[in-house]
Scaffold this motif. Structure first.
Motif, short mmCIF file in Angstrom:
data_model
loop_
_atom_site.label_atom_id
_atom_site.label_comp_id
_atom_site.label_asym_id
_atom_site.label_seq_id
_atom_site.Cartn_x
_atom_site.Cartn_y
_atom_site.Cartn_z
N SER A 164 44.10 43.85 26.23
CA SER A 164 44.32 43.37 27.60
C SER A 164 43.45 42.17 27.92
O SER A 164 43.90 41.21 28.55
CB SER A 164 44.04 44.50 28.60
OG SER A 164 44.86 45.62 28.37
N LEU A 165 42.20 42.20 27.46
CA LEU A 165 41.28 41.09 27.72
C LEU A 165 41.73 39.83 27.00
O LEU A 165 41.76 38.73 27.58
CB LEU A 165 39.87 41.48 27.27
CG LEU A 165 38.74 40.57 27.74
CD1 LEU A 165 38.62 40.59 29.25
CD2 LEU A 165 37.41 41.00 27.11
N ILE A 166 42.13 39.97 25.73
CA ILE A 166 42.58 38.81 24.96
C ILE A 166 43.84 38.21 25.58
O ILE A 166 43.95 36.99 25.75
CB ILE A 166 42.83 39.21 23.49
CG1 ILE A 166 41.51 39.56 22.80
CG2 ILE A 166 43.54 38.09 22.74
CD1 ILE A 166 41.67 40.10 21.40
N VAL A 167 44.79 39.07 25.93
CA VAL A 167 46.05 38.58 26.50
C VAL A 167 45.82 37.90 27.84
O VAL A 167 46.41 36.86 28.14
CB VAL A 167 47.06 39.73 26.64
CG1 VAL A 167 48.31 39.28 27.40
CG2 VAL A 167 47.46 40.26 25.27
N SER A 168 44.93 38.47 28.66
CA SER A 168 44.67 37.89 29.98
C SER A 168 44.11 36.47 29.89
O SER A 168 44.39 35.64 30.77
CB SER A 168 43.72 38.79 30.78
OG SER A 168 42.42 38.77 30.22
N PHE A 169 43.32 36.19 28.87
CA PHE A 169 42.79 34.84 28.69
C PHE A 169 43.77 33.96 27.92
O PHE A 169 43.83 32.74 28.15
CB PHE A 169 41.44 34.89 27.99
CG PHE A 169 40.32 35.41 28.85
CD1 PHE A 169 39.81 34.65 29.88
CD2 PHE A 169 39.79 36.68 28.65
CE1 PHE A 169 38.80 35.12 30.70
CE2 PHE A 169 38.78 37.18 29.45
CZ PHE A 169 38.28 36.39 30.49
N PHE A 190 44.63 33.80 36.32
CA PHE A 190 43.96 33.47 37.58
C PHE A 190 43.01 32.28 37.48
O PHE A 190 42.49 31.83 38.49
CB PHE A 190 43.15 34.68 38.07
CG PHE A 190 43.95 35.91 38.31
CD1 PHE A 190 45.17 35.86 38.95
CD2 PHE A 190 43.48 37.15 37.88
CE1 PHE A 190 45.90 37.01 39.18
CE2 PHE A 190 44.21 38.31 38.10
CZ PHE A 190 45.42 38.24 38.75
N MET A 191 42.77 31.76 36.28
CA MET A 191 41.64 30.84 36.10
C MET A 191 42.01 29.36 36.12
O MET A 191 41.19 28.53 36.51
CB MET A 191 40.93 31.15 34.77
CG MET A 191 40.21 32.48 34.77
SD MET A 191 39.43 32.82 33.18
CE MET A 191 38.34 31.41 33.02
N ILE A 215 45.90 48.88 43.82
CA ILE A 215 44.46 48.88 43.57
C ILE A 215 43.97 47.46 43.25
O ILE A 215 42.93 47.02 43.77
CB ILE A 215 44.12 49.85 42.41
CG1 ILE A 215 44.43 51.28 42.81
CG2 ILE A 215 42.65 49.71 42.00
CD1 ILE A 215 44.32 52.28 41.67
N CYS A 216 44.71 46.76 42.42
CA CYS A 216 44.31 45.38 42.07
C CYS A 216 44.34 44.47 43.28
O CYS A 216 43.48 43.59 43.42
CB CYS A 216 45.24 44.83 40.98
SG CYS A 216 44.96 45.54 39.34
N LEU A 217 45.31 44.66 44.17
CA LEU A 217 45.38 43.84 45.39
C LEU A 217 44.16 44.07 46.26
O LEU A 217 43.53 43.12 46.74
CB LEU A 217 46.66 44.17 46.16
CG LEU A 217 46.80 43.45 47.50
CD1 LEU A 217 47.14 41.98 47.27
CD2 LEU A 217 47.86 44.11 48.38
N PHE A 227 37.85 34.17 36.85
CA PHE A 227 37.21 34.82 35.71
C PHE A 227 36.81 36.26 36.05
O PHE A 227 37.11 37.21 35.31
CB PHE A 227 35.98 34.02 35.27
CG PHE A 227 35.22 34.66 34.14
CD1 PHE A 227 35.69 34.55 32.83
CD2 PHE A 227 34.05 35.36 34.37
CE1 PHE A 227 34.99 35.14 31.78
CE2 PHE A 227 33.35 35.96 33.33
CZ PHE A 227 33.83 35.84 32.03
N VAL A 228 36.14 36.43 37.18
CA VAL A 228 35.73 37.77 37.59
C VAL A 228 36.94 38.63 37.91
O VAL A 228 36.99 39.82 37.56
CB VAL A 228 34.79 37.69 38.81
CG1 VAL A 228 34.43 39.08 39.31
CG2 VAL A 228 33.53 36.91 38.46
N LEU A 229 37.94 38.04 38.56
CA LEU A 229 39.14 38.79 38.90
C LEU A 229 39.88 39.25 37.64
O LEU A 229 40.45 40.35 37.60
CB LEU A 229 40.06 37.95 39.78
CG LEU A 229 41.24 38.67 40.41
CD1 LEU A 229 40.78 39.87 41.22
CD2 LEU A 229 42.04 37.71 41.29
N ASN A 230 39.89 38.41 36.60
CA ASN A 230 40.47 38.81 35.31
C ASN A 230 39.80 40.08 34.78
O ASN A 230 40.47 41.02 34.37
CB ASN A 230 40.31 37.68 34.30
CG ASN A 230 41.52 36.78 34.22
OD1 ASN A 230 42.31 36.70 35.16
ND2 ASN A 230 41.68 36.09 33.11
N LEU A 231 38.48 40.08 34.78
CA LEU A 231 37.74 41.24 34.27
C LEU A 231 38.01 42.48 35.11
O LEU A 231 38.19 43.58 34.57
CB LEU A 231 36.24 40.93 34.26
CG LEU A 231 35.78 39.78 33.35
CD1 LEU A 231 34.27 39.58 33.48
CD2 LEU A 231 36.16 40.05 31.90
#
Length: 581
Positions: free
Chosen positions: A447-452, A496-497, A261-263, A524-528
């Protein structure tokens, strides 16, 4: 100014000196093992985050720090560096080396590209699919490095066609092959014929590193962070006499659909971001001349590889044996070949190491002995000769990522020390204030904190530090520890950023087609997007498959008993001059 310049030169040395000194007041709080362990974890985490020392070197520091602090003996700490999960990661990484040695991954990628057209949409998908698939089985960096020369060659060919179209006004273009290692001058490289081609260069650069990261979450051996999580989950559940259930099959069932799905969403986002909705919704395969030119380049590379060799066929055969053995080891309903052995005596590392052992035995070409003895053209019978195996130890020793392997072991050591010292329980009791937070909201926030966070820290180091803490947080919320471990670990791969976030990002940035702002905007958008997918997946099929919405019964019983004992030990009644405990 010169003083500041000197500071920037020696900043790593300053961190190595001042972090242990600044954190030292923690040792004076109550002199307990918990505080000593907390001090050690803070020092190690600081070195990992800042990379003041090489990551692998910092991974060895628990063997020094915790024994000196009196938290745990060096013997007990060292036992964590070679565990079942460590041997599983060794088998995965060694098999990946064998695939890379015989360039099988490159052949798969080129064959996939031949099926695609030259339009931006399909060409992007053509590069993303093989990179995504290969990064599930080989190192993300290797998958990216393998695809970059192909991207460069295709772009060079398309650039020549665009320039000749412009100069000759649509006259016939003579196709010519371009060698993989052909390089243009810097002035030619950045002389974009038009805006569309410039965007094509950007999207093909970004799609490689993004799909490599997303492919790494599809299988448990696809990323070091996955292996860190598996080992630490095993440690956490062993504390309660349970099995974590994190293995190849369970990971694949939970995370492979998420990776797919993410791909798809990342492909759609990149096409929309750089080419607009019209390109995304179009069905054309692109200009015929561009498509043929691209396929000419791909065929040239395939011609260089030659026909499928005996060694490549052997590696493919071993790959299918390995995958089938992992899938069929433990299946729902107490089925699988592992049930023919003593309980818990066989694990993921068993078939992995068996196949690796076979790689060191199986010949890379047909042997000329016994029934394979052949005569030469002149009629002479050649003497039998030994045939090299598919892989040898020299190749493994030179190319194996020993640093990443040590990093996994260092993460296990920290998790074990935190539990043995009581720091995990200490943190868990203080995290109980979050027990009233809605679980799905907690998953999204984490998840949001870890991704950044992983944009500026090592992915594996981040997972090593956070897994024990998040497990205790989940227990405090009366949830299965895996409920927070899965999304946090998956979010560690969403870097990704920034070019410095991962090696694949740095590789594609070095090509020169993208700037930091290009990667930041798209990433940034892909992270979200990916964080939302992880949140949905965790609260739907992952929770349903692994029953993550409640603590296991045995864990709940032991946790209640330990909390009662802790409350009893910390309660005292004073009567006269006596204190009753």
């Amino acid at each position: 100014m010169s003083f500041l310049k000197d500071l920037t030169t020696v900043w790593k040395t300053l961190i190595l000196i001042f972090v242990p000194f600044v954190a030292s007041p923690i040792l004076t709080i109550d002199g307990s093992k918990e505080m000593s362990c907390l001090y050690g974890v803070i020092v190690i985490a600081s070195f990992w985050i800042t990379e003041a020392l090489p990551l692998a070197v910092t991974a060895l520091s628990p063997i020094i720090i915790f024994p000196l602090l009196g938290v745990l003996s060096a013997k007990d700490v060292c036992l964590n560096y070679i565990k079942d999960a460590s041997m599983f990661s060794f088998s995965c990484l060694t098999f990946a080396l064998c695939v890379e040695k015989w360039k099988l991954h490159k052949r798969i990628a080129l064959r996939t590209l031949l099926l695609m057209g030259s339009s931006p949409k399909w060409l992007t998908l053509g590069f993303m699919l093989p990179t995504w698939f290969l990064s599930m089985w080989v190192n993300n960096t290797s998958a990216t490095a393998m695809m970059v020369p192909v991207v460069t060659a295709v772009l060079d060919q398309l650039q020549d066609i665009e320039e000749q179209k412009k100069e000759l006004k649509g006259s016939e273009i003579l196709g010519r092959s371009i060698h993989l290692l052909d390089k243009k001058t810097a002035s030619d490289k950045f002389n974009y014929p038009n805006k569309e081609f410039k965007h094509m260069c950007k999207v093909l650069s970004l799609c490689i590193c993004y799909s490599a990261a997303l492919g790494g979450i599809g299988s448990i051996g696809g990323s070091t962070t996955n292996l860190v999580m598996q080992g630490q989950a095993d440690l956490i559940f062993e504390k309660y006499g349970l099995q974590s259930g994190v293995n190849f099959l369970s990971w694949f069932m939970c995370c492979f659909p998420l990776a797919v799905i993410c791909l798809i969403l990342s492909w759609m986002w990149l096409v929309f971001h750089f080419f607009g909705i019209r390109e995304l919704t179009s069905f054309g395969c692109g200009d015929k001349k561009n498509t043929e030119a691209m396929k000419t380049v791909i065929r040239d590379h395939l011609r260089e590889l030659g026909p499928l060799s005996f060694a490549e066929k052997a590696v493919i055969g071993h790959f299918f044996i390995l995958i089938l053995s992992w899938f069929s080891m433990k299946m729902p309903g107490d089925m699988g070949w592992s049930y023919y052995f003593k309980p818990d005596y066989v694990s993921n590392s068993t078939p992995g190491l068996i196949v690796v052992l076979l790689l060191f035995i199986f010949p890379c070409e047909k042997p000329r002995v016994f029934c394979w003895l052949r005569k030469e053209k002149d009629g002479a019978v050649p003497l039998p000769k030994s045939v090299p195996a598919l892989i040898d130890w020299k190749n493994v020793n030179e190319h194996f990522p020993w640093g990443a392997w040590l990093l996994v072991g260092g993460g296990y050591a920290i998790a074990h020390v935190c539990q043995a010292s009581g720091l995990s329980l200490w943190i868990g009791l203080r995290l109980s204030i979050f027990s009233n937070v809605t679980p799905w909201l907690m998953v999204f926030i984490i998840s949001l904190i870890v991704s950044f966070l992983t944009e500026i820290t090592s992915n594996a180091a981040t997972a090593s530090i956070l897994c024990p803490i998040l497990a205790d947080l989940a227990i405090a919320m009366e949830l299965n520890p895996l409920y927070l471990l899965y999304p946090a670990t998956l979010a560690c791969s969403l870097a990704f950023m920034l070019p410095v976030a991962t090696a694949p990002n740095a590789i594609v940035f070095a090509i020169g087609h993208i700037k930091v702002k290009d990667m930041a905007k798209a990433g940034f958008v892909l992270n979200l997007i990916c964080v939302l997918v992880i949140c949905i997946a965790t609260n739907t099929w992952i929770t349903a498959l692994l029953q993550l919405d409640a603590l296991p019964l045995e864990m709940r019983k032991m946790l209640n008993n330990s909390q009662l004992v802790s409350q009893f030990e910390n309660t005292n009644l004073t009567i006269g001059n006596s204190t009753l405990y």
